[in-house]
Structures are given as C-alpha cells and as structure tokens.
Design an enzyme around this catalytic site. Sequence first.
Site, PDB file in Angstrom:
ATOM      1  N   SER A   1     -72.197  35.215 -53.070  1.00  0.00           N
ATOM      2  CA  SER A   1     -73.584  35.553 -52.742  1.00  0.00           C
ATOM      3  C   SER A   1     -74.314  35.984 -54.004  1.00  0.00           C
ATOM      4  O   SER A   1     -73.693  36.515 -54.934  1.00  0.00           O
ATOM      5  CB  SER A   1     -73.637  36.707 -51.737  1.00  0.00           C
ATOM      6  OG  SER A   1     -74.970  37.167 -51.595  1.00  0.00           O
TER       7      SER A   1
ATOM      8  N   TYR B   1     -70.100  44.600 -48.704  1.00  0.00           N
ATOM      9  CA  TYR B   1     -70.373  43.162 -48.788  1.00  0.00           C
ATOM     10  C   TYR B   1     -70.533  42.730 -50.242  1.00  0.00           C
ATOM     11  O   TYR B   1     -69.934  41.735 -50.682  1.00  0.00           O
ATOM     12  CB  TYR B   1     -71.646  42.854 -47.988  1.00  0.00           C
ATOM     13  CG  TYR B   1     -72.032  41.396 -47.973  1.00  0.00           C
ATOM     14  CD1 TYR B   1     -71.404  40.490 -47.123  1.00  0.00           C
ATOM     15  CD2 TYR B   1     -73.047  40.907 -48.805  1.00  0.00           C
ATOM     16  CE1 TYR B   1     -71.758  39.146 -47.104  1.00  0.00           C
ATOM     17  CE2 TYR B   1     -73.414  39.578 -48.791  1.00  0.00           C
ATOM     18  CZ  TYR B   1     -72.764  38.700 -47.938  1.00  0.00           C
ATOM     19  OH  TYR B   1     -73.124  37.370 -47.932  1.00  0.00           O
TER      20      TYR B   1
HETATM   21  N1  LIG Z   1     -77.168  33.763 -44.871  1.00  0.00           N
HETATM   22  C1  LIG Z   1     -77.334  34.204 -46.093  1.00  0.00           C
HETATM   23  O1  LIG Z   1     -78.426  34.576 -46.491  1.00  0.00           O
HETATM   24  C2  LIG Z   1     -76.189  34.247 -47.053  1.00  0.00           C
HETATM   25  C3  LIG Z   1     -76.463  34.531 -48.403  1.00  0.00           C
HETATM   26  C4  LIG Z   1     -75.415  34.549 -49.310  1.00  0.00           C
HETATM   27  C5  LIG Z   1     -74.131  34.273 -48.889  1.00  0.00           C
HETATM   28  N2  LIG Z   1     -73.881  34.020 -47.574  1.00  0.00           N
HETATM   29  C6  LIG Z   1     -72.510  33.728 -47.203  1.00  0.00           C
HETATM   30  O2  LIG Z   1     -72.436  32.423 -46.672  1.00  0.00           O
HETATM   31  C7  LIG Z   1     -71.370  32.317 -45.721  1.00  0.00           C
HETATM   32  C8  LIG Z   1     -71.877  31.742 -44.414  1.00  0.00           C
HETATM   33  O3  LIG Z   1     -72.912  32.574 -43.954  1.00  0.00           O
HETATM   34  P1  LIG Z   1     -73.871  32.186 -42.731  1.00  0.00           P
HETATM   35  O4  LIG Z   1     -75.166  32.824 -43.062  1.00  0.00           O
HETATM   36  O5  LIG Z   1     -73.813  30.731 -42.442  1.00  0.00           O
HETATM   37  O6  LIG Z   1     -73.163  33.038 -41.578  1.00  0.00           O
HETATM   38  P2  LIG Z   1     -73.116  32.920 -39.976  1.00  0.00           P
HETATM   39  O7  LIG Z   1     -72.937  34.307 -39.463  1.00  0.00           O
HETATM   40  O8  LIG Z   1     -74.250  32.107 -39.457  1.00  0.00           O
HETATM   41  O9  LIG Z   1     -71.756  32.114 -39.770  1.00  0.00           O
HETATM   42  C9  LIG Z   1     -70.525  32.643 -40.150  1.00  0.00           C
HETATM   43  C10 LIG Z   1     -69.437  32.036 -39.284  1.00  0.00           C
HETATM   44  O10 LIG Z   1     -68.193  32.621 -39.711  1.00  0.00           O
HETATM   45  C11 LIG Z   1     -67.430  32.945 -38.565  1.00  0.00           C
HETATM   46  N3  LIG Z   1     -66.491  34.023 -38.847  1.00  0.00           N
HETATM   47  C12 LIG Z   1     -66.768  35.348 -38.974  1.00  0.00           C
HETATM   48  N4  LIG Z   1     -65.634  36.036 -39.163  1.00  0.00           N
HETATM   49  C13 LIG Z   1     -64.624  35.127 -39.166  1.00  0.00           C
HETATM   50  C14 LIG Z   1     -63.220  35.226 -39.305  1.00  0.00           C
HETATM   51  N5  LIG Z   1     -62.621  36.414 -39.451  1.00  0.00           N
HETATM   52  N6  LIG Z   1     -62.488  34.099 -39.257  1.00  0.00           N
HETATM   53  C15 LIG Z   1     -63.085  32.890 -39.079  1.00  0.00           C
HETATM   54  N7  LIG Z   1     -64.399  32.741 -38.914  1.00  0.00           N
HETATM   55  C16 LIG Z   1     -65.176  33.846 -38.960  1.00  0.00           C
HETATM   56  C17 LIG Z   1     -68.478  33.350 -37.521  1.00  0.00           C
HETATM   57  O11 LIG Z   1     -67.940  33.264 -36.189  1.00  0.00           O
HETATM   58  C18 LIG Z   1     -69.589  32.356 -37.788  1.00  0.00           C
HETATM   59  O12 LIG Z   1     -69.434  31.180 -37.024  1.00  0.00           O
HETATM   60  C19 LIG Z   1     -70.800  33.737 -45.597  1.00  0.00           C
HETATM   61  O13 LIG Z   1     -69.681  33.863 -46.441  1.00  0.00           O
HETATM   62  C20 LIG Z   1     -71.940  34.613 -46.122  1.00  0.00           C
HETATM   63  O14 LIG Z   1     -71.483  35.839 -46.627  1.00  0.00           O
HETATM   64  C21 LIG Z   1     -74.871  34.000 -46.657  1.00  0.00           C
END
Ligand SMILES: NC(=O)c1ccc[n+]([C@@H]2O[C@H](COP(=O)([O-])OP(=O)(O)OC[C@H]3O[C@@H](n4cnc5c(N)ncnc54)[C@H](O)[C@@H]3O)[C@@H](O)[C@H]2O)c1
Length: 255
Positions: free
Chosen positions: A143, A157
Amino acid sequence: MRLQGRNCLITGAGSGMGRVACLAFAREGARIIGADVDAAAGEQTLTSVRKEGGEGVFVQCDVSREADVSRLVAEGTKAFGALHVLYNNAGIFPEKDGSVVGADEAVWDRVFAVNVKGVALVCKHGIPELMRAGGGSVINIASFVALVGCSVAQDAYTASKGAVLALTKSLAVQFGPKGVRANAICPGPIETPLLMQWLLREPAEKAKRLNRIPMGRFGRPEDIVALAVHLASDDASWTNGGVFVVDGGITSNYF
Ligand SMILES: NC(=O)c1ccc[n+]([C@@H]2O[C@H](COP(=O)([O-])OP(=O)(O)OC[C@H]3O[C@@H](n4cnc5c(N)ncnc54)[C@H](O)[C@@H]3O)[C@@H](O)[C@H]2O)c1
C-alpha cells in the site's frame, strides 16, 4: 493474450481488486485458482470467470492458517498440473486499527496474521511449485501507506504493508536466480469495499483525501490489475524486486 497457459493463484478473490484481477487474468488466457475466506463471494467470482468463457477453480482458504494455505496450493496445483503466478492480494484493514498508542494487541495480531503471515505462507507453499514449473512471478499487494506517514494513523496496517515490501525484496534476491520474480505494488486509495465501507463513507472524509490526489479521482481496481497483468507476463521477465507505486500521484504531493 498475455497470460495464455499460465495458472495463477489469486488470494482475496471474492471482492474488490481480487475479483477484478480474476476476471482480467482470465481474459488474458490465465487459468485461475481463486482463494478467499468468504466462500460465497469467492464462488461468485469464479462463476463470473466461467460465464465469460474462462477457466478456474475456487478454494476456500484463510491465508493466515497454514493448513488452509497448504491445501489451497495442493488443490490448485492438482487442478491444472502446475502453478506459475502467486498474486498475494488478500488483506484486511480493521476499523479498530489506529494509533500505536491506542490499538488493541488483538488488532496487531490479526492484521499481521493476514497481511504478513498470509503472504509468507502462500510463498512458503507456492514458490516450490513455481520453481517446479520452471519459474514464475510473485505479486504482492502492499500500500502507499507503507511509503508516507499519515496523520490519521492505521499503524498496524501501515507496518504490515511495510513488512510486505521488505519480504518482497528478500524473495526477489533468494528466488530470482531460480527463475521466480517477486514484485510489490503499492496502490493508492482505490474504490473498493475495503475503503468505501467505512473510511470514505463520510463525504467530508472522502473530500479530504480526494484533495490530495493530483489525478482528481480515487483509483479503480483496474488501475492496479493492469500492472499486475504486466508483472505476471513475460513482458516483465527482467522485472524483479520492484516496488511500484500506482496512486494517482498522492505520494508525490507535498502541497
Ligand atoms: N482499497 C484500497 O484503497 C487499498 C489501497 C492500498 C492497498 N490495498 C490492498 O489491496 C488488497 C485488496 O484490497 P481490496 O480493497 O480489494 O479489499 P476488499 O476488502 O474489497 O477485498 C479483500 C478480500 O480479501 C478477503 N480476505 C480477507 N481476509 C482473508 C483471509 N484471512 N484469507 C483469505 N481471504 C481474505 C476478503 O474476504 C475479501 O474478499 C489488500 O491487501 C489491501 O490491503 C487496498
């Protein structure tokens, strides 16, 4: 099609960027092994992949549990005969996370279990399969918060994503000589359920963050997945140990 013949394991397949990645990778010819702790959501993604004519299986898996990850890699490899790409996308961002002086120990334990140990376990079980297949690509989602400080602290985080970057560098050096590349992507704020459901649900909070993004909009899952497709493909065959910021310019913005 840039991923024809590649078998790609994607965690967090049930939502946000993971769901978009499953569909985009399949459109590029990849076979998908989608994993998520939420079985209904993950199955739904794989149903969509198959509806579009793609190939893929779903395996329910909590990436923080080694028995689950070991079964995921075994089932994924058995389904398609080999593994070529590990896309470590699953991550959590709990509302209870905050400043280091306030957050509960349980928050730190869970965030590190999923965001850091989860990546390590998928690599532990998956990288030997990539080497057996003659090489492959590991894509770790970190991130932008791992690179800049934020006055609205989410310290567990933030620290977990810094650990993902450090681990990525170590993987790149250890396994590059064996044909396995490892790279990390640092997304900026992306419009996915993870962010929109709480952090940005108040218009004032949303506007505050939007003001910081030179491109004038939040990211879309496709903005991140486009780079992931490149990193998974042979176009990136000399790209190893990279940290790629895709954030609309937010980390470059002083004023
Ligand atoms: N959305 C943002 O702004 C953002 C920014 C930077 C980084 N990220 C990172 O990107 C990645 C995806 O984020 P997103 O926004 O698509 O999230 P999201 O919450 O929409 O999706 C995450 C998915 O991961 C699954 N998950 C959670 N815990 C789990 C586990 N223990 N085992 C298996 N699956 C699990 C959830 O059920 C969900 O389907 C994450 O690593 C997040 O930290 C997101």
